[in-house]
Design a protein around this motif. Structure first.
Motif, short mmCIF file in Angstrom:
data_model
loop_
_atom_site.label_atom_id
_atom_site.label_comp_id
_atom_site.label_asym_id
_atom_site.label_seq_id
_atom_site.Cartn_x
_atom_site.Cartn_y
_atom_site.Cartn_z
N ILE A 42 0.83 -1.20 0.00
CA ILE A 42 0.00 0.00 0.00
C ILE A 42 0.87 1.26 0.00
O ILE A 42 0.60 2.23 -0.71
CB ILE A 42 -0.94 0.00 1.22
CG1 ILE A 42 -1.97 -1.14 1.09
CG2 ILE A 42 -1.65 1.34 1.37
CD1 ILE A 42 -2.82 -1.33 2.34
N GLN A 43 1.94 1.21 0.80
CA GLN A 43 2.83 2.36 0.87
C GLN A 43 3.55 2.58 -0.46
O GLN A 43 3.80 3.72 -0.87
CB GLN A 43 3.86 2.16 1.98
CG GLN A 43 4.68 3.40 2.30
CD GLN A 43 3.82 4.53 2.83
OE1 GLN A 43 2.94 4.30 3.64
NE2 GLN A 43 4.06 5.74 2.34
N ILE A 167 -4.19 -2.87 8.13
CA ILE A 167 -4.29 -2.82 6.67
C ILE A 167 -5.39 -1.85 6.24
O ILE A 167 -5.20 -1.02 5.35
CB ILE A 167 -4.57 -4.23 6.11
CG1 ILE A 167 -3.34 -5.13 6.33
CG2 ILE A 167 -4.93 -4.16 4.63
CD1 ILE A 167 -3.60 -6.58 6.00
N ILE A 168 -6.55 -1.96 6.89
CA ILE A 168 -7.67 -1.08 6.53
C ILE A 168 -7.30 0.38 6.79
O ILE A 168 -7.55 1.26 5.95
CB ILE A 168 -8.92 -1.47 7.34
CG1 ILE A 168 -9.39 -2.87 6.93
CG2 ILE A 168 -10.04 -0.45 7.13
CD1 ILE A 168 -10.51 -3.42 7.80
N ARG A 170 -4.32 1.79 6.94
CA ARG A 170 -3.32 2.25 5.97
C ARG A 170 -3.96 2.59 4.63
O ARG A 170 -3.62 3.59 4.00
CB ARG A 170 -2.24 1.19 5.79
CG ARG A 170 -1.26 1.08 6.94
CD ARG A 170 -0.27 -0.05 6.70
NE ARG A 170 0.65 -0.19 7.80
CZ ARG A 170 1.81 0.45 7.90
NH1 ARG A 170 2.17 1.29 6.94
NH2 ARG A 170 2.59 0.26 8.94
N ALA A 171 -4.87 1.72 4.21
CA ALA A 171 -5.54 1.95 2.93
C ALA A 171 -6.35 3.25 2.98
O ALA A 171 -6.34 4.05 2.02
CB ALA A 171 -6.45 0.77 2.58
N LEU A 175 -5.52 6.41 0.53
CA LEU A 175 -6.55 6.90 -0.39
C LEU A 175 -6.91 8.36 -0.10
O LEU A 175 -7.17 9.13 -1.03
CB LEU A 175 -7.80 6.02 -0.28
CG LEU A 175 -7.65 4.59 -0.82
CD1 LEU A 175 -8.91 3.78 -0.54
CD2 LEU A 175 -7.38 4.63 -2.33
#
Length: 525
Positions: A42-43, A167-168, A170-171, A175
């Motif tokens: 993601i990063q 994870i959620i 970070r996303a 975004l």
């Protein structure tokens, strides 16, 4: 999760030792490593997109602020989390008292940091920093508020749930930054993303652990816990100053534009190693704390962890040293070539950086945060001294200073951490050296072997960079594995890794990770 029963005692139970604890720890590590890998992906997406939406100056301005805000966000949190993980017993009253103390600290740091904006703007000579500081100060409170809830989840070894939440969050943060970047908000898009990440993390933690703290109380063991936590926070602060004074010096000496290039090179250096270390540290400390009274088993656990981390870290360091320039070109675009050059000087330190941080697991798990704090003073003096010596050589010089500090400090750090449990440096060196030699030899052969292929080296654009990354990684990877097998006299290290991977997916029965010991294999979790 309901953390406490009707009597106020910590309700979730975890194994006290043996194979059940090991399986629980390994699977927890698997979840957090997977989370770290997805978080890294993601990063990388954020880096690719934002590197084309924002300028190096935008990243440089944000870094000037986050150099300080990240310390205030994570310093107290690390102390409280490790203190609760290390305690043998935790009650509702103790957790409640620590919650209110932590919240009060977070509020004070938030207000104080917001008020310091004009001072930072004057120090760097950048007027936008006044408003940026006020905006980012909110992340201090948002990060601190769920700290005790997160610590209770970690104590119960609910690492899979925390990994999903991470994870959620970070996303959501990425975004948000991308959306504001497309809208033309410039460096403010980084601020909005940081706030969104903190809010999402807090909400997720509170959903996972909907615990409502009671009023603070006296004589519940908070004093000893705070003392232990203060050593952790003090160590973190000293380490943070040592590890982030580079941003301070580069921004002060060379300005926001140069700092933007340097920060992106550092991010690839730190993310590649930091994700692996961060993903496994809480699991390792939780597991090691439960077997600390069994010295032989404890040492086997530590050496096993060093072996796995060395295998992964040295391979990663060798490959990224060779492909770093092209990787930066792919991720950020042709305008970031300077960051690629800087990263080349960072990459050789990735493997030893991963191994170095294991000494902290030892200090915390045996309850000697005071010794960790004292070592941090030595670490800060050595690292900052290297920064000052190499500062005249620009950002590349600071990158060299980083690598030298890790290579010089690792063995003394392991010796000092292992002294209370009589873990000498001999077994540590015996575990690591083969991976160092394997990475170095594979890197040299790959470099000179592919250097003569002019058609590969002259390929232009992103396509050429991608092909070089793929070819170099494939050749280096094959040579590295072959060298590891040759130096160990067999495929046992690879089979240990495969067994561990199988257990991470829940397929292993009694899989073991053996430490690379000069006198032979030792069964270890």
């Amino acid at each position: 999760m309901k953390p406490f029963d009707a009597n106020g005692a910590f309700a979730p139970t975890v194994p006290g030792g043996g194979h059940a604890l090991r399986r629980m720890a390994v699977r927890g590590a698997g979840a957090t490593v997977l989370s770290g890998g997805i978080g890294l992906a993601i990063q990388i997406v954020a880096t690719v997109v934002l590197g084309r939406l924002l300028t190096p100056r935008d990243f440089g301005l944000a870094t000037m602020i986050t150099t300080f805000s990240l310390l205030l966000m994570n310093g107290p949190a690390n102390g409280f989390i490790d203190a609760l993980l290390q305690r043998k017993e935790v009650t509702h009253a103790l957790a409640s008292t620590l919650f209110w103390i932590n919240l009060g600290i977070s509020v004070g740091l938030t207000v104080g940091f917001a008020a310091a904006g004009p001072l930072l703007a004057k120090f760097y000579g950048e007027s936008p920093l006044t408003q940026l500081t006020a905006g980012l100060s909110a992340t201090i409170l948002l990060t601190g508020a769920p700290t005790i809830h997160a610590a209770l989840l970690r104590r119960a070894m609910r690492f899979a749930a925390l990994a999903k939440n991470d994870i959620i969050a970070r996303a959501v943060g990425v975004l948000t930054s991308i959306a504001f970047g497309f809208a033309g908000w410039g460096y403010w898009s980084l601020v909005m993303g940081a706030c969104a990440l903190a809010v999402s993390t807090a909400v997720g933690v509170w959903i996972l652990c909907p615990w409502i703290p009671g009023p603070p109380r006296r004589r519940v063991g908070a004093a000893m816990t705070l003392k232990f936590g203060s050593h952790i926070s003090g160590r973190f602060s000293l380490n943070y100053f040592a590890r982030n004074s580079d941003n301070l010096l580069v921004g002060w000496r060379f300005g926001a534009h140069a700092l933007g290039f340097y920060k992106k090179a550092y991010d690839l250096f730190a993310l590649s190693a930091g994700q692996l270390v961060a993903a496994t540290s809480n699991v390792a400390v939780s597991a090691l704390s439960r077997v600390r009274d069994d010295r032989p088993q404890y040492i086997r656990y530590v050496l096993g962890a060093i072996g796995v981390m060395s295998f992964l870290g040295m391979g990663l360091a060798g490959d990224l040293t060779l492909v770093g320039k092209d990787l930066i070109r792919l991720l950020l675009g042709p305008g970031w070539g300077t960051a690629g050059v800087i990263f080349t000087y960072f990459a050789p330190g990735i493997g030893v950086m991963i191994v170095y941080y294991i000494h902290g697991w030892i200090h915390v798990s045996i309850g000697r945060a005071d010794r960790w704090f004292l070592w941090s003073i030595v670490e800060w003096i050595v690292t900052f001294g290297f920064f000052l010596v190499f500062l005249p050589y620009g950002p590349q010089g600071i990158a060299i200073a980083w690598c030298m500090s890790y290579w010089i400090l690792t063995i003394p750090a392991m010796w000092y951490a292992g002294k209370p449990i009589e873990l000498g440096v001999g077994p540590v060196v015996g575990t690591v050296w083969r991976y160092v030699v394997a990475s170095l030899s594979a890197g040299v052969v790959t470099f000179f072997g592919l250097r003569g292929i002019r058609s590969l080296q002259s390929l232009p654009g992103a396509g050429g960079a991608a092909l070089r990354v793929a070819c170099i990684t494939a050749v280096f990877g094959a040579l590295y594995l072959a060298a590891v097998v040759l130096l160990h006299g067999g495929t046992e290290p690879l089979r240990r890794i495969l067994k561990l991977v199988g257990e991470l997916h829940g397929r292993g029965q009694e899989a073991v990770v053996e430490a690379d010991h000069p006198t032979g294999g030792v069964e270890i979790a």
